[in-house]
Write an enzyme that holds these catalytic residues in place. Structure first.
Site, PDB file in Angstrom:
ATOM      1  N   CYS A 162       0.811  -1.233   0.000  1.00  0.00           N
ATOM      2  CA  CYS A 162       0.000   0.000   0.000  1.00  0.00           C
ATOM      3  C   CYS A 162       0.844   1.282   0.000  1.00  0.00           C
ATOM      4  O   CYS A 162       0.575   2.211  -0.776  1.00  0.00           O
ATOM      5  CB  CYS A 162      -0.955  -0.010   1.188  1.00  0.00           C
ATOM      6  N   HIS A 190      -2.681   6.235   4.599  1.00  0.00           N
ATOM      7  CA  HIS A 190      -1.248   6.301   4.896  1.00  0.00           C
ATOM      8  C   HIS A 190      -0.682   7.633   4.392  1.00  0.00           C
ATOM      9  O   HIS A 190      -1.174   8.196   3.397  1.00  0.00           O
ATOM     10  CB  HIS A 190      -0.492   5.197   4.149  1.00  0.00           C
TER      11      HIS A 190
HETATM   12  N1  NAP Z   1      -5.460  -3.322   4.849  1.00  0.00           N
HETATM   13  C1  NAP Z   1      -4.638  -2.805   3.945  1.00  0.00           C
HETATM   14  O1  NAP Z   1      -4.365  -1.579   3.905  1.00  0.00           O
HETATM   15  C2  NAP Z   1      -4.011  -3.679   2.917  1.00  0.00           C
HETATM   16  C3  NAP Z   1      -3.333  -3.076   1.892  1.00  0.00           C
HETATM   17  C4  NAP Z   1      -2.718  -3.852   0.927  1.00  0.00           C
HETATM   18  C5  NAP Z   1      -2.801  -5.214   1.030  1.00  0.00           C
HETATM   19  N2  NAP Z   1      -3.472  -5.787   2.049  1.00  0.00           N
HETATM   20  C6  NAP Z   1      -3.504  -7.251   2.094  1.00  0.00           C
HETATM   21  O2  NAP Z   1      -4.827  -7.725   1.969  1.00  0.00           O
HETATM   22  C7  NAP Z   1      -4.992  -8.909   2.765  1.00  0.00           C
HETATM   23  C8  NAP Z   1      -6.178  -8.767   3.684  1.00  0.00           C
HETATM   24  O3  NAP Z   1      -6.119  -7.567   4.379  1.00  0.00           O
HETATM   25  P1  NAP Z   1      -7.386  -6.966   5.156  1.00  0.00           P
HETATM   26  O4  NAP Z   1      -6.916  -5.654   5.628  1.00  0.00           O
HETATM   27  O5  NAP Z   1      -8.623  -7.056   4.345  1.00  0.00           O
HETATM   28  O6  NAP Z   1      -7.473  -8.003   6.406  1.00  0.00           O
HETATM   29  P2  NAP Z   1      -8.756  -8.415   7.275  1.00  0.00           P
HETATM   30  O7  NAP Z   1      -9.716  -7.313   7.395  1.00  0.00           O
HETATM   31  O8  NAP Z   1      -8.179  -8.998   8.511  1.00  0.00           O
HETATM   32  O9  NAP Z   1      -9.456  -9.583   6.404  1.00  0.00           O
HETATM   33  C9  NAP Z   1      -8.844 -10.825   6.187  1.00  0.00           C
HETATM   34  C10 NAP Z   1      -9.656 -11.629   5.196  1.00  0.00           C
HETATM   35  O10 NAP Z   1      -8.959 -12.843   4.932  1.00  0.00           O
HETATM   36  C11 NAP Z   1      -9.863 -13.933   5.167  1.00  0.00           C
HETATM   37  N3  NAP Z   1      -9.130 -15.120   5.626  1.00  0.00           N
HETATM   38  C12 NAP Z   1      -8.369 -15.242   6.732  1.00  0.00           C
HETATM   39  N4  NAP Z   1      -7.884 -16.515   6.831  1.00  0.00           N
HETATM   40  C13 NAP Z   1      -8.375 -17.190   5.763  1.00  0.00           C
HETATM   41  C14 NAP Z   1      -8.253 -18.518   5.307  1.00  0.00           C
HETATM   42  N5  NAP Z   1      -7.531 -19.433   5.953  1.00  0.00           N
HETATM   43  N6  NAP Z   1      -8.901 -18.869   4.161  1.00  0.00           N
HETATM   44  C15 NAP Z   1      -9.638 -17.955   3.490  1.00  0.00           C
HETATM   45  N7  NAP Z   1      -9.802 -16.676   3.867  1.00  0.00           N
HETATM   46  C16 NAP Z   1      -9.163 -16.294   4.992  1.00  0.00           C
HETATM   47  C17 NAP Z   1     -10.787 -13.422   6.244  1.00  0.00           C
HETATM   48  O11 NAP Z   1     -11.948 -14.226   6.283  1.00  0.00           O
HETATM   49  P3  NAP Z   1     -12.801 -14.396   7.669  1.00  0.00           P
HETATM   50  O12 NAP Z   1     -13.588 -13.132   7.824  1.00  0.00           O
HETATM   51  O13 NAP Z   1     -13.645 -15.573   7.387  1.00  0.00           O
HETATM   52  O14 NAP Z   1     -11.818 -14.601   8.772  1.00  0.00           O
HETATM   53  C18 NAP Z   1     -11.036 -12.005   5.723  1.00  0.00           C
HETATM   54  O15 NAP Z   1     -11.955 -12.062   4.655  1.00  0.00           O
HETATM   55  C19 NAP Z   1      -3.634  -9.115   3.438  1.00  0.00           C
HETATM   56  O16 NAP Z   1      -2.875  -9.948   2.599  1.00  0.00           O
HETATM   57  C20 NAP Z   1      -3.020  -7.769   3.437  1.00  0.00           C
HETATM   58  O17 NAP Z   1      -1.614  -7.848   3.462  1.00  0.00           O
HETATM   59  C21 NAP Z   1      -4.093  -5.063   3.000  1.00  0.00           C
END
Ligand code: NAP
Length: 334
Positions: free
Chosen positions: A128, A235
């Site tokens: 990001c 950010h």
């Molecule tokens: N937040 C940011 O600014 C950002 C920016 C760039 C990239 N990312 C990337 O995007 C990803 C998710 O980020 P987020 O911020 O959306 O996190 P989050 O709000 O914690 O959401 C995580 C997601 O992953 C799912 N998940 C977790 N374990 C899983 C499994 N074993 N099998 C299938 N699905 C699973 C969760 O499902 P449940 O609800 O069922 O647990 C939820 O849908 C990460 O890789 C992060 O590095 C995030």
């Protein structure tokens, strides 16, 4: 076209769904995946309730999915993105699982959209902070040839997903941190992701290597200090860029203004406080750039500050723009 969202219940996943609605992304079928915890729940998209499926190979193989947008963490991407690719789908992955692999394009469409068609089944969405930084950096580099960039970040807790937002709320209420090593409320934590042997963190390493890869400039000197701050959304990055050509700041402001995705907020000469802040960026699609100034001791260095919504341009929006660009360039039509 059949689209899958893996991690559909997360912060990034839900933002994918909102942006699909906002930008009227066409699909025949939309499949939502998450962990077993969410399987069986439903999420409404375009007024239709969609069931959330557990992300398993069996649930993937029978759906004829064309594009899968992944945001469920590195481990899920590593294990299940190849299953989608085997079935002929294009994977656009938000995690760091594949970003530095040689045959995986790492794309910010306004900067290196041309790399999209070099994919072999997976296109990676950059980190990001890197996405919002390379947009203005690419403009400086194009006109004045950058030789070095030093980043300092001020990263929102939503960058850690729901766990980061929960830690901010909990430590503001006097509770102990669960996700971060210190309370994030009233604090700044210079530690994002794991420490490496040389003292840089993995988040800093991502900014260094991904900047070089996106700009196709492996010799570009890049350094970074990444700091978590008690801001919920968006950010900020302070950048010091060293260039071969001396930068004309007025010209640079107008080049930045003319760049898709950038809004210049920079009025240093009137006392009217116009510069980017995360509050302005939160919930919007642009990268805001300001505080342009020449270094006092080195006329080949400039300073600038940028902000962007880490969940939108820093993650979901950038991935959807990759999908839109891929479709325009001859990817499978709707
Ligand atoms: N937040 C940011 O600014 C950002 C920016 C760039 C990239 N990312 C990337 O995007 C990803 C998710 O980020 P987020 O911020 O959306 O996190 P989050 O709000 O914690 O959401 C995580 C997601 O992953 C799912 N998940 C977790 N374990 C899983 C499994 N074993 N099998 C299938 N699905 C699973 C969760 O499902 P449940 O609800 O069922 O647990 C939820 O849908 C990460 O890789 C992060 O590095 C995030």
């Amino acid at each position: 076209m059949n689209i899958a969202i893996v991690g559909a219940t997360g912060l990034v996943g839900r933002t994918f769904l909102r942006i699909i609605e906002e930008r009227r992304i066409a699909y025949d079928n939309l499949y939502l995946y998450a962990s077993a915890r969410s399987a069986g729940t439903t999420i409404a998209v375009n007024g239709v309730d969609h069931p959330v499926l557990e992300t398993t190979a069996a649930n993937i193989r029978d759906k004829a999915i064309d594009v899968a947008l992944f945001s469920a963490g590195k481990h899920v991407s590593k294990t299940l993105a190849p299953v989608f690719v085997e079935t002929g789908a294009l994977v656009i992955d938000n995690s760091s699982a594949f970003r530095m692999e040689a045959d995986v394009p790492l794309v910010v469409p306004e900067v290196n959209g041309v790399d999209i068609n070099r994919h072999h089944g997976i296109i990676a969405n950059p980190n990001c902070s890197t996405i919002q930084s390379v947009l203005p950096l690419s403009v400086v580099d194009f006109y004045y040839h950058a030789t070095r960039v030093d980043y300092t970040t001020y990263q929102a807790v939503s960058g850690s997903g729901q766990k980061g937002l929960a830690d901010l709320e909990q430590t503001a209420a006097g509770g102990a941190p669960v996700h971060y090593p210190h309370p994030i409320h009233n604090n700044a934590i210079p530690h994002i992701d794991d420490f490496q042997a040389d003292g840089f963190t993995y988040e800093e390493e991502k900014m260094i290597c991904e900047t070089q890869k996106i700009l196709h400039r492996e010799e570009l000197e890049v350094s970074a200090t990444c700091v978590r701050v008690p801001v919920a959304h968006a950010h900020s990055v302070s950048m010091v860029v060293t260039t071969t050509e001396r930068v004309n700041l007025d010209h640079l402001r107008s080049y930045l203004r003319d760049t898709d995705g950038i809004v210049v907020l920079d009025d240093p000469h009137n006392n009217n406080n116009i510069y980017p802040t995360p509050r302005q960026a939160a919930g919007t699609d642009s990268v805001y750039v300001g505080r342009l100034r020449r270094d006092r001791f080195d006329e080949h260095k400039i300073h600038l500050f940028c902000t962007a919504d880490n969940i939108r341009k820093g993650a979901a929006l950038n991935a959807i723009q990759i999908l839109e660009t891929w479709r325009k360039r001859g990817g499978k039509d709707e």
